[in-house]
Design an enzyme around this catalytic site. Structure first.
Site, PDB file in Angstrom:
ATOM      1  N   GLU A 183       6.380 -51.221 -29.345  1.00 12.87           N
ATOM      2  CA  GLU A 183       5.569 -51.257 -28.129  1.00 12.87           C
ATOM      3  C   GLU A 183       4.381 -52.213 -28.186  1.00 12.87           C
ATOM      4  OE1 GLU A 183       6.054 -49.566 -25.138  1.00 12.87           O
ATOM      5  OE2 GLU A 183       8.037 -49.214 -26.008  1.00 12.87           O
ATOM      6  N   SER A 463      10.908  16.371 -14.354  1.00 14.84           N
ATOM      7  CA  SER A 463      10.519  17.278 -15.439  1.00 14.84           C
ATOM      8  C   SER A 463       9.794  16.596 -16.598  1.00 14.84           C
ATOM      9  CB  SER A 463      11.762  17.994 -15.966  1.00 14.84           C
ATOM     10  OG  SER A 463      12.322  18.816 -14.962  1.00 14.84           O
TER      11      SER A 463
END
Length: 783
Positions: A183, A463
């Site tokens: 690059e 319950s």
């Protein structure tokens, strides 16, 4: 008119002045604008804060000789932790397997209490347990090995950028050199802009009639990504150059290079954008940056030119050509030897086919983590600060829960002839002692996003509330113990919801006369429970609920004694945790600790415990809850789990069979399951026929320790005649040993020849006395 007539001397002087001042003003404006760009770039870069998502980890997997763990379960968890199965170990994060022998190369990891280096470990299994551990390098036999935890999710920034910040010193020289070679090979010598490169690119592009070459330096690319748009305009190029010069003026090259390597765009995963080499390394190869091989480095460097164009999964041929081009450059630059480069070019691309997903597989659990964190952190902090969040999440238990929920619900629908997909579910698994959330299912479908039923669905618990009623009574040992006879005969209660009398019914539509207290709970007798609850007082029962950790307030209707009150799965788990831990309350927790990206601890969530209920009463209730599973409504578990597991639990069913619940605990796991329908229509399931089946299924898939209820010091065991409640001799027929809170044990004694001939309280006329021989036989064994 002649030109000499138009351009008189005066007019020419005026034009010259206009041009001069125009140029002067333009120059000043340009200088000011340039200064503005330079200062802006300096300030914005100095204040630049890279937004890093928070990462959430499961608990670390700790293995040791003797640990109950099947080889398949280890393989399953290694897969979730994204370890690669290979023929030969090549890097951390890989393992090999030959029958029941695993060789594992662990990854280095920074745990809460320090750094753990990478290790090569051989794990040998025998008969469903780990029989031996061996460190391959030293030959030592460690007593315990800790493996890096699975990453189970992240909170991404709103723009969905995902990156894993890597410090410059931790990036290998080969990566840096390869990036520069491809690059910007003059990066360390130029000042941010290379006019010759720009001119060359301009000529090439003009010749081609399109943009085929860029002349930007790394600094210019960084400036463009950070501060500018991607528009191809002269204005943008000018701004880019000025800002690049500014960065080069004020900041060191290494800092700029570090920012570039972490900022650069490297690919796309759905809505998630992959930025930086650190995350790209994970995304493409499932490796840390330090473990990359030369051909993998070359591929990542090659992607800089166009992550979409050279995507190795979508366009492998292009990616291969690009990678090999990079390798040739690396060879030409002397970064690789000739043989290394040739070998690398013969290598496969190596990109994993199933990249780590940006979406979590466990959204319900992450939802809980997020809600807990938002108590102390801002939403923005979770998405930008790169926090590392360690949780108690257990992947093996979670997967077992998900598998059982999916399989059992499909089976129940088939058995009940319900339309496929009608049933929904929610479940939670915690550790009874620490009350840490180990698994959470918010829906039937694994990984489903949306409504989190485990946290937000509040349904009548049936319950499941009864233990609070009985615990309220057992806290008065002078009046109630486990064999206190309760009257299960018809009762009319004033103050029903419609203002009239309420006549509760048992599920079997029968009355059972006088029954021992524990038996009334074991068989979930509604009438006996309502009578007991009314004797104790609704306010006292609700106070017990609050002692158990339920924060919600309830309307004082007597029907609340049978569980018409709505709760979520997590609220029920909180309630039963206090029972499972002997009356000691600790708030439910999902998070261990929160750390900054550099390992600095921010927040810890230590265990806090408070004694909320008298332990003796909880101990007696625990025995009664074991009776639920041994002889009562939860006895179906006897066919799903070993009998010596001693599970304590309770079924729950709401009116018209709309909700099916089961809550219970073993020695090391507590779980609550709800099954029902989102439209609140009857599902046709009781607690025993629905939720209990799911509960038992996943508990049978995971290792469990038998429940050993810790006995408080104030418990006394006494041999009694169950019919009279008096002390008797252990040789007497039917005599059983019963725990009492000290001081409440019976003082009277009855001889063997009188035992069983009288009852302490005669049943209400017209009702049938229950024959409990089998139950009492069991009680004798249990107690």
């Amino acid at each position: 008119m002649a030109l000499s007539g138009i351009f008189t001397r005066e007019r020419l002087r005026l034009i010259k002045k206009i041009v001069f001042f125009g140029i002067l003003f333009a120059g000043i404006a340009l200088i000011l604008y340039t200064l503005y760009l330079g200062v802006a770039a300096k300030i914005r870069f100095a204040g630049k804060k890279w937004e890093l998502p928070a990462r959430i980890y499961a608990r670390p997997l700790e293995i040791y000789p003797g640990m109950t763990l099947k080889p398949e379960m280890l393989a399953q968890e290694l897969d979730l932790m994204r370890y690669r199965r290979v023929g030969r170990l090549d890097a951390p994060g890989s393992y090999s397997r030959f029958k029941d022998i695993f060789t594992l190369h662990t990854r280095p990891f920074r745990f809460e209490d320090g750094d753990e280096p990478a290790r090569k470990i051989r794990i040998t299994f025998r008969n469903g347990k780990i029989s031996a551990l061996k460190e391959m390098t030293s030959g030592a036999a460690p007593g315990l090995v800790r493996i890096d935890p699975a990453l189970i999710g992240s909170f991404y920034p709103t723009h969905n950028e995902d990156r894993l910040w890597v410090k410059f010193k931790d990036i290998s020289p080969l990566i840096k050199q390869a990036v520069l070679a491809i690059e910007d090979r003059d990066f360390y010598t130029h000042h941010g802009v290379k006019p010759t490169a720009i001119l060359r690119a301009l000529i090439v592009n003009l010749r081609e009639g399109r943009t085929v070459q860029g002349g930007s330096t790394l600094t210019q690319q960084l400036v463009k990504n950070l501060f500018l748009t991607h528009q191809q305009t002269l204005r943008r190029k000018f701004d880019e150059a000025i800002m690049a010069l500014s960065l080069e003026l004020f900041y060191e090259k290494d800092r700029i290079f570090e920012a570039y390597l972490n900022e650069v765009y490297m690919g796309q995963d759905g809505k998630r954008a992959i930025h930086g080499f650190g995350m790209a390394s994970r995304f493409y190869f499932n490796r840390s940056l330090t473990d990359l091989r030369s051909h993998e480095i070359a591929l990542l460097v090659g992607l800089l030119k166009g992550p979409s164009t050279y995507d190795p999964r979508r366009f492998p041929e292009r990616a291969l050509q690009r990678r090999n081009l990079v390798l040739k450059v690396m060879k030409a630059e002397g970064l690789l030897r000739s043989d290394e480069a040739e070998k690398a070019m013969r290598s496969r691309l190596g990109a994993v086919s199933d990249p780590p997903s940006g979406t979590t597989k466990f959204p319900a659990f992450l939802d809980l983590v997020r809600r807990n964190l938002l108590i102390e952190y801002k939403e923005e902090d979770l998405r930008t600060e790169g926090l590392r969040i360690f949780t108690a999440f257990d992947p093996r238990i979670q997967l077992a829960v998900e598998k059982s929920v999916a399989a059992r619900l499909a089976s129940l629908e088939s058995q009940r002839k319900l339309a496929s997909g009608k049933l929904e579910a929610a479940a939670i698994v915690t550790s009874p002692g620490g009350n840490e959330v180990l698994a959470l299912a918010g829906a039937r479908k694994p990984g489903a996003y949306g409504f989190n039923r485990a946290l937000d669905a509040r349904r009548p618990i049936g319950s499941l509330i009864k233990p609070a009623v009985y615990l309220t009574a057992l806290q008065y040992p002078e009046q109630y113990n486990l064999i206190t006879p309760l009257d299960d005969s018809v009762i009319r209660v004033k103050g029903g919801k419609d203002g009239g009398d309420w006549v509760p019914q048992n599920y079997d539509r029968r009355y059972h006369g006088l029954v021992p207290l524990y038996s009334a709970l074991a068989h979930s007798y509604n009438v006996a429970t309502v009578r007991l609850g009314m004797e104790m007082g609704l306010e006292n029962v609700f106070a017990t609920l609050h002692q158990l950790g339920v924060e919600r307030e309830f309307a004082p209707y007597p029907s609340a004694l049978l569980g018409t009150v709505p709760m979520s799965v997590t609220e029920v788990a909180q309630m039963y945790q206090t029972l499972a831990s002997g009356g000691f309350y600790s708030p439910i927790r999902a998070i261990h600790a929160v750390y900054q990206p550099d390992g600095t601890p921010l927040q810890r969530y230590p265990l806090s415990v408070r004694e909320n209920v008298e332990p003796g009463a909880v101990y007696l209730l625990g025995k009664a809850l074991q009776a639920v599973v041994a002889e009562g409504t939860g006895r179906a578990l006897q066919n799903m789990l070993p009998r010596n597991m001693g599970v304590a639990g309770k079924t729950g069913t709401s009116n018209d069979l709309r909700d099916s619940w089961f809550a219970g605990f073993t020695g090391d796991h507590l779980a609550v399951v709800w099954v029902g329908r989102d439209d609140n229509k009857p599902c046709g399931l009781t607690g025993a026929s629905g939720a209990l089946r799911v509960w038992g299924d996943f508990m049978s898939r995971i290792p469990n320790a038998p429940l050993r209820v810790s006995q408080p010091e104030n418990i006394r065991w006494v041999i009694v005649d169950p019919d009279t409640g008096y002390q008797t001799d252990e040789s007497c027929p039917g005599a059983i040993s019963i725990p009492f809170i000290a001081g409440s044990e019976p003082k009277e004694a009855v001889a063997c020849d009188s035992a069983g001939r009288m009852y302490r309280k005669q049943p209400t006329p017209g009702v049938q006395k229950k024959q409990n021989e089998n139950l009492l036989d069991w009680l004798k064994d249990l107690f």
